[in-house]
Motif scaffolding. Structure first.
Motif, short mmCIF file in Angstrom:
data_model
loop_
_atom_site.label_atom_id
_atom_site.label_comp_id
_atom_site.label_asym_id
_atom_site.label_seq_id
_atom_site.Cartn_x
_atom_site.Cartn_y
_atom_site.Cartn_z
N GLY A 17 6.62 0.86 -4.45
CA GLY A 17 5.46 1.73 -4.57
C GLY A 17 4.99 2.41 -3.31
N ALA A 18 5.56 2.07 -2.15
CA ALA A 18 5.16 2.74 -0.93
C ALA A 18 5.60 4.20 -0.97
CB ALA A 18 5.76 2.05 0.28
N GLN A 19 4.69 5.09 -0.63
CA GLN A 19 5.01 6.52 -0.65
C GLN A 19 5.41 7.04 0.72
OE1 GLN A 19 1.66 8.56 -2.42
NE2 GLN A 19 1.54 7.09 -4.11
N ARG A 20 4.94 6.39 1.76
CA ARG A 20 5.30 6.77 3.12
C ARG A 20 5.60 5.50 3.91
NH1 ARG A 20 5.18 11.10 6.50
NH2 ARG A 20 5.02 10.67 8.73
N VAL A 21 6.79 5.45 4.49
CA VAL A 21 7.21 4.29 5.28
C VAL A 21 7.63 4.78 6.66
CG1 VAL A 21 8.71 2.28 5.43
CG2 VAL A 21 8.03 3.15 3.17
N GLU A 22 6.96 4.29 7.67
CA GLU A 22 7.31 4.58 9.05
C GLU A 22 7.77 3.29 9.72
OE1 GLU A 22 4.26 6.65 11.17
OE2 GLU A 22 3.91 8.10 9.56
N PRO A 42 0.82 -1.21 0.00
CA PRO A 42 0.00 0.00 0.00
C PRO A 42 0.85 1.26 0.00
CG PRO A 42 -0.01 -1.03 2.17
CD PRO A 42 0.73 -1.96 1.26
N ALA A 43 0.21 2.39 -0.18
CA ALA A 43 0.94 3.65 -0.25
C ALA A 43 1.60 4.00 1.08
CB ALA A 43 0.00 4.77 -0.68
N GLN A 44 1.01 3.56 2.17
CA GLN A 44 1.57 3.83 3.48
C GLN A 44 1.72 2.52 4.24
OE1 GLN A 44 -0.68 6.54 5.92
NE2 GLN A 44 0.59 6.19 7.73
N VAL A 45 2.90 2.29 4.79
CA VAL A 45 3.15 1.07 5.57
C VAL A 45 3.94 1.43 6.81
CG1 VAL A 45 3.10 -0.48 3.57
CG2 VAL A 45 5.27 0.50 4.33
N VAL A 46 3.86 0.56 7.82
CA VAL A 46 4.67 0.70 9.02
C VAL A 46 5.45 -0.59 9.21
CG1 VAL A 46 4.62 0.85 11.54
CG2 VAL A 46 3.20 2.38 10.18
N LEU A 47 6.77 -0.47 9.27
CA LEU A 47 7.64 -1.60 9.59
C LEU A 47 7.70 -1.79 11.09
CD1 LEU A 47 10.56 -0.79 7.14
CD2 LEU A 47 9.26 -2.93 7.12
N PHE A 48 7.88 -3.03 11.53
CA PHE A 48 8.01 -3.28 12.96
C PHE A 48 9.29 -4.08 13.23
CE2 PHE A 48 7.75 -5.88 16.72
CZ PHE A 48 7.40 -4.95 17.67
N ASP A 49 10.02 -3.67 14.28
CA ASP A 49 11.18 -4.44 14.73
C ASP A 49 11.27 -4.33 16.25
OD1 ASP A 49 13.26 -6.17 14.43
OD2 ASP A 49 14.68 -4.71 13.63
N ASP A 50 12.03 -5.24 16.84
CA ASP A 50 12.13 -5.23 18.30
C ASP A 50 13.03 -4.11 18.81
OD1 ASP A 50 14.25 -6.58 17.11
OD2 ASP A 50 14.53 -7.96 18.79
N VAL A 51 14.24 -3.98 18.23
CA VAL A 51 15.20 -2.98 18.70
C VAL A 51 15.76 -2.23 17.49
CG1 VAL A 51 17.34 -2.56 19.94
CG2 VAL A 51 15.83 -4.38 20.69
N MET A 52 15.92 -0.92 17.63
CA MET A 52 16.59 -0.12 16.61
C MET A 52 17.88 0.42 17.19
SD MET A 52 15.15 3.22 14.58
CE MET A 52 16.18 4.11 13.40
N THR A 53 18.99 0.17 16.50
CA THR A 53 20.29 0.69 16.94
C THR A 53 20.69 1.81 15.98
OG1 THR A 53 20.83 -1.49 17.82
CG2 THR A 53 22.64 0.07 17.60
N THR A 54 21.33 1.49 14.88
CA THR A 54 21.66 2.53 13.88
C THR A 54 20.52 2.75 12.89
OG1 THR A 54 22.64 0.97 12.31
CG2 THR A 54 24.08 1.88 14.02
N GLY A 55 19.62 1.78 12.78
CA GLY A 55 18.53 1.88 11.82
C GLY A 55 18.85 1.29 10.47
N ALA A 56 20.04 0.70 10.29
CA ALA A 56 20.44 0.19 8.98
C ALA A 56 19.48 -0.88 8.46
CB ALA A 56 21.86 -0.36 9.05
N THR A 57 19.04 -1.78 9.31
CA THR A 57 18.13 -2.84 8.86
C THR A 57 16.80 -2.27 8.43
OG1 THR A 57 19.19 -4.33 10.47
CG2 THR A 57 17.11 -5.05 9.50
N LEU A 58 16.23 -1.40 9.23
CA LEU A 58 14.96 -0.76 8.87
C LEU A 58 15.10 0.08 7.60
CD1 LEU A 58 13.81 0.24 12.45
CD2 LEU A 58 12.53 -1.26 10.90
N HIS A 59 16.23 0.76 7.45
CA HIS A 59 16.44 1.59 6.25
C HIS A 59 16.51 0.72 5.00
CE1 HIS A 59 18.38 5.04 8.81
NE2 HIS A 59 17.08 4.87 9.04
N ALA A 60 17.18 -0.42 5.09
CA ALA A 60 17.28 -1.31 3.93
C ALA A 60 15.90 -1.82 3.53
CB ALA A 60 18.20 -2.48 4.25
#
Length: 238
Positions: free
Chosen positions: A225-230, A198-216
């Motif tokens: 196609g996602a326009q907004r990713v949180e 969808p155009a907007q999605v939310v990723l979920f993870d247990d711990v964020m350190t540098t954010g590299a995994t979430l950024h990838a």
């Protein structure tokens, strides 16, 4: 339905079987737990709820403002919401789930997170960060999914377990510096064939350190196609 305990309102999360037979004990200090949860009133009050942070990366700050790193180079995530700072007793409970199969600790974390994320606008889709199948075989379970599934159920959110795949085995991020973490994750994720993003999605993870995994993962979703990713995370490392 919410449970109201000592003036604390909890979004309803499934309790352990036979909890009426075995009174809850606090997993942190072993004191009598609050009704329906393995956490006492004192340890519940001591949870390091995140107060002030950078809205783009959830880095704890003295007040809400963009941090220097996000000002210099805006990340691929539009926003990150962390329920807690990675401090006591979160830094005891999360490893118990992640490395020691302590699903009672996971249940406590979900109950605590649900209180925080219930106040946010509900996303169209909550996507847990997947493990690579080789690590999943070794560990036997995916800790992000073990948290995201009951969290989505408690908040009545759609859960996207069939959207992302971790298609490349990577070294443990905890052993690498920030630059090496980014290199380690190049090509690590893909959107599964036929998955609807969808155009907007939310990723979920247990711990964020540098954010590299979430950024990838966010970069792959944007390319699909996602326009907004949180991102929602249980805890953010300072």
């Amino acid at each position: 339905m919410n449970l109201i305990v000592n003036q604390i309102t909890f979004p309803k999360v499934d309790a352990a079987p036979l909890c009426w037979l075995l009174p809850p004990r606090c997993l942190v200090c072993d004191a009598p737990g609050l009704p329906g949860r393995d956490l006492c009133a004192g340890c519940h009050a001591a949870l390091p709820r995140q107060r002030h942070a950078c809205p783009r990366c959830a880095l704890p700050l003295p007040h809400v403002a963009l941090c220097g790193a996000c000002l210099r180079q805006p990340p691929p995530l539009d926003a990150v919401h962390a329920a807690f700072d990675y401090a006591f007793p979160l830094n005891r409970l999360l490893p118990r789930l992640k490395f020691h199969r302590d699903f009672a600790a996971g249940r406590v974390l979900v109950q605590a997170m649900a209180e925080h994320f219930a106040a946010l606008p509900p996303p169209p889709l909550l996507i847990p960060l997947p493990l690579h199948r080789s690590r999943l075989r070794r560990r036997g379970y995916d800790q992000a999914l073990e948290l995201a599934r009951p969290l989505a159920r408690a908040l009545s959110l759609p859960l996207g377990c069939d959207v992302l795949e971790r298609c490349k085995p990577t070294r443990a991020q905890s052993t690498l510096d920030a630059d090496a973490r980014q290199r380690n994750l190049r090509g690590a994720f893909r959107v599964l064939p036929g998955a609807s993003v969808p155009a907007q999605v939310v990723l979920f993870d247990d711990v964020m350190t540098t954010g590299a995994t979430l950024h990838a993962a966010a970069g792959v979703l944007r390319a699909a196609g996602a326009q907004r990713v949180e991102a929602w995370v249980c805890a953010r490392v300072a």
